[in-house]
Design a protein around this motif. Structure first.
Motif, PDB file in Angstrom:
ATOM      1  N   UNK A  78       0.733  -1.768  -0.094  1.00  0.00           N
ATOM      2  CA  UNK A  78      -0.096   0.170   0.341  1.00  0.00           C
ATOM      3  C   UNK A  78       0.815   1.635  -0.046  1.00  0.00           C
ATOM      4  N   UNK A  79       0.698   1.803  -1.310  1.00  0.00           N
ATOM      5  CA  UNK A  79       2.604   2.886  -1.829  1.00  0.00           C
ATOM      6  C   UNK A  79       1.920   4.218  -1.773  1.00  0.00           C
ATOM      7  N   UNK A  80       0.355   3.946  -2.002  1.00  0.00           N
ATOM      8  CA  UNK A  80      -0.086   5.593  -2.688  1.00  0.00           C
ATOM      9  C   UNK A  80      -1.731   5.957  -1.058  1.00  0.00           C
ATOM     10  N   UNK A  81      -1.986   7.031  -1.374  1.00  0.00           N
ATOM     11  CA  UNK A  81      -3.093   6.860  -0.116  1.00  0.00           C
ATOM     12  C   UNK A  81      -4.488   7.347  -1.174  1.00  0.00           C
ATOM     13  N   UNK A  82      -4.123   6.557  -2.895  1.00  0.00           N
ATOM     14  CA  UNK A  82      -5.334   5.995  -3.054  1.00  0.00           C
ATOM     15  C   UNK A  82      -5.821   4.471  -2.636  1.00  0.00           C
ATOM     16  N   UNK A  83      -4.540   4.094  -2.911  1.00  0.00           N
ATOM     17  CA  UNK A  83      -4.328   2.474  -2.569  1.00  0.00           C
ATOM     18  C   UNK A  83      -5.078   2.282  -0.720  1.00  0.00           C
ATOM     19  N   UNK A  84      -4.413   3.380  -0.196  1.00  0.00           N
ATOM     20  CA  UNK A  84      -4.548   3.658   1.131  1.00  0.00           C
ATOM     21  C   UNK A  84      -6.102   3.496   1.756  1.00  0.00           C
ATOM     22  N   UNK A  85      -6.926   4.147   0.664  1.00  0.00           N
ATOM     23  CA  UNK A  85      -8.173   4.714   1.039  1.00  0.00           C
ATOM     24  C   UNK A  85      -9.278   3.904   0.742  1.00  0.00           C
ATOM     25  N   UNK A  86      -8.953   2.573  -0.261  1.00  0.00           N
ATOM     26  CA  UNK A  86      -9.173   1.051  -0.488  1.00  0.00           C
ATOM     27  C   UNK A  86      -9.575   0.565   0.260  1.00  0.00           C
ATOM     28  N   UNK A  87      -8.673   0.484   1.419  1.00  0.00           N
ATOM     29  CA  UNK A  87      -9.066  -0.923   2.549  1.00  0.00           C
ATOM     30  C   UNK A  87      -9.263  -0.243   3.658  1.00  0.00           C
ATOM     31  N   UNK A  88      -9.578   1.383   3.628  1.00  0.00           N
ATOM     32  CA  UNK A  88     -10.803   1.860   4.752  1.00  0.00           C
ATOM     33  C   UNK A  88     -11.997   1.003   5.260  1.00  0.00           C
ATOM     34  N   UNK A  89     -11.933   1.150   6.402  1.00  0.00           N
ATOM     35  CA  UNK A  89     -13.163   0.100   7.171  1.00  0.00           C
ATOM     36  C   UNK A  89     -12.966  -1.638   7.199  1.00  0.00           C
ATOM     37  N   UNK A  90     -11.514  -2.278   6.359  1.00  0.00           N
ATOM     38  CA  UNK A  90     -11.639  -3.670   6.439  1.00  0.00           C
ATOM     39  C   UNK A  90     -11.283  -4.062   7.907  1.00  0.00           C
ATOM     40  N   UNK A  91     -10.765  -4.932   8.495  1.00  0.00           N
ATOM     41  CA  UNK A  91     -11.027  -5.836   9.319  1.00  0.00           C
ATOM     42  C   UNK A  91      -8.845  -6.231   9.329  1.00  0.00           C
TER      43      UNK A  91
END
Length: 183
Positions: A78-91
Motif C-alpha cells: 500500500x504505497x499511495x493514498x488512493x490505495x490506502x483509501x481502498x482498504x479503509x474499514x477493513x478488518x
C-alpha cells in the motif's frame, strides 16, 4: 468489537480495523480492538478482510508508530493514498499460527471468548462474549440472558479452566452488583 467481520475463526484472530488513510504515501490508521495498538509491533504481516469475508493475501508490515489509541501503519503493498483509501474499514486479521506461544500464566483473549463461565459450585453464570482491559487487569464480559456481567481476571477469581469452561470464585457481592438494575 464494533463490527462483525466474516473470517475463518479457526485460523485468524481479529486485531482491529483499518481507519482513515494517513498522509500521501499509503499509511493507514489502525484501531486496535484490544486498546493496545503497540501490540502491532510484534507482528510481521497481517491479512485484511471485508465485512462480507473476502480475505486479502498476507500484507507485510513495513513500519508502525503509535499515535494515541491508534497505530499508523505502512504496509508493503500500500504505497499511495488512493490505495490506502481502498482498504479503509477493513478488518485486520492475524494468523493464529504467527502468535508467539504463551507462558504458563498467560493467555490470548480469543482463547476465552465463547467459553461457559461457572462458579466453583458448578452454577452457570453465563458465556464469555468479549474481554477488555481496564488498565489494571483484563475483564471478562459474560452474557447471562439479557445481562452483562463483568468479571475481573485475577488468580483469586479465575480458579481453573477447561477446553470449554472457566471456573470462577467471585468475591461476595460481585455478581449481585453487576446484576442490579439502576433506575
Amino acid at each position: 468489537m464494533t463490527e462483525d467481520f466474516l473470517y475463518p475463526m479457526d485460523d485468524f484472530i481479529l486485531l482491529g480495523k483499518v481507519g482513515k488513510a494517513h498522509g500521501l504515501r499509503g499509511e493507514v490508521k489502525i484501531f486496535s480492538f484490544s486498546g493496545q495498538p503497540e501490540n502491532l509491533h510484534g507482528y510481521k504481516e497481517i491479512v485484511l478482510v471485508t465485512t462480507s469475508g473476502k480475505l486479502s493475501s498476507p500484507l507485510v508490515i513495513e513500519k508502525i508508530r503509535v499515535q494515541g489509541k491508534t497505530a499508523i501503519v505502512q504496509l508493503a503493498s500500500v504505497n499511495s493514498r488512493e490505495r490506502a483509501e481502498e482498504i479503509e474499514g477493513m478488518g485486520v486479521l492475524l494468523a493464529k499460527n504467527l502468535l508467539p506461544p504463551t507462558a504458563e500464566d498467560e493467555y490470548y483473549w480469543y482463547q476465552y471468548q465463547g467459553k461457559l463461565v461457572l462458579d466453583k459450585s458448578g452454577v452457570t453464570i453465563g458465556r464469555v462474549e468479549n474481554l477488555f482491559n481496564n488498565g489494571a487487569q483484563d475483564i471478562l464480559v459474560v452474557k447471562s440472558g439479557e445481562k452483562e456481567i463483568l468479571i475481573p481476571i485475577t488468580k483469586s477469581i479465575l480458579v481453573s479452566e477447561t477446553a470449554g469452561e472457566l471456573i470462577v470464585n467471585p468475591p461476595p457481592g460481585l455478581l449481585d452488583l453487576t446484576n442490579e438494575s439502576v433506575d
